[in-house]
Scaffold this motif. Sequence first.
Motif, short mmCIF file in Angstrom:
data_model
loop_
_atom_site.label_atom_id
_atom_site.label_comp_id
_atom_site.label_asym_id
_atom_site.label_seq_id
_atom_site.Cartn_x
_atom_site.Cartn_y
_atom_site.Cartn_z
N ASP A 26 -7.57 -7.93 3.49
CA ASP A 26 -6.80 -8.27 4.68
C ASP A 26 -7.28 -9.63 5.17
O ASP A 26 -8.42 -9.76 5.63
N GLU A 60 -1.56 -8.18 3.62
CA GLU A 60 -2.52 -7.71 2.63
C GLU A 60 -2.37 -8.52 1.35
O GLU A 60 -1.26 -8.87 0.95
N GLY A 74 -7.98 -4.92 -2.78
CA GLY A 74 -7.14 -5.57 -1.78
C GLY A 74 -7.99 -6.20 -0.70
O GLY A 74 -9.19 -5.93 -0.57
#
Length: 199
Positions: free
Chosen positions: A127, A113, A125
Amino acid sequence: MAELLDLTDVLGEGGCVTLVRRGLIEVMSAMGVEGVREVRWVEVADRLGELPRAELRDLPVMMLARSLPSGWTVVVEVDGWTGWVGAQRDVLERLSEGGGAAASLWRSPNNEEVLYAEDGEILGGFDPTTGHRWGAHQDKFGPVAEALGFSLSGVEDQGEDLLPLSVGQRCACALEALTGVRLTRAMFDDPWQGGLRRV
């Protein structure tokens, strides 16, 4: 353009890299490190290799840092048994206060992350494997997703545009798209400045 660094080559399957737009001593202090000194990578590897895993929870965490010519400081953690310091929301908020910026990438096997904070606030955030974005200001990650070839209309539409990068390269690319800092192999050469953070 130089080939993207594969972070797996330098950190293995786990680690945390934090980039902060502040000076090294200020960053290390904000992350709870005292007594910064010159450290060599082999000292960290030796320390991890000598101790039974059960004893690791009681040890302070080793933090390594170096100043970059761009005005950013890079902090590296390989001691993940107590959690990654650079991935803690309150730490990133503190590091980015007063108009600053901080980005952190943490990895563990099959999980990664990227987090980003500006001016004392976590913006969101990302991924780098799935393209999933979250947070109140997830638009900040639009250029990151585009840099990796994800569709901005949704992960399900990503098609064949994804760049053929390893997970470690995708992580490095995501950090670069957020900060403008390209991680290179030379950045991970000795010596480092480092110290222990009591948990």
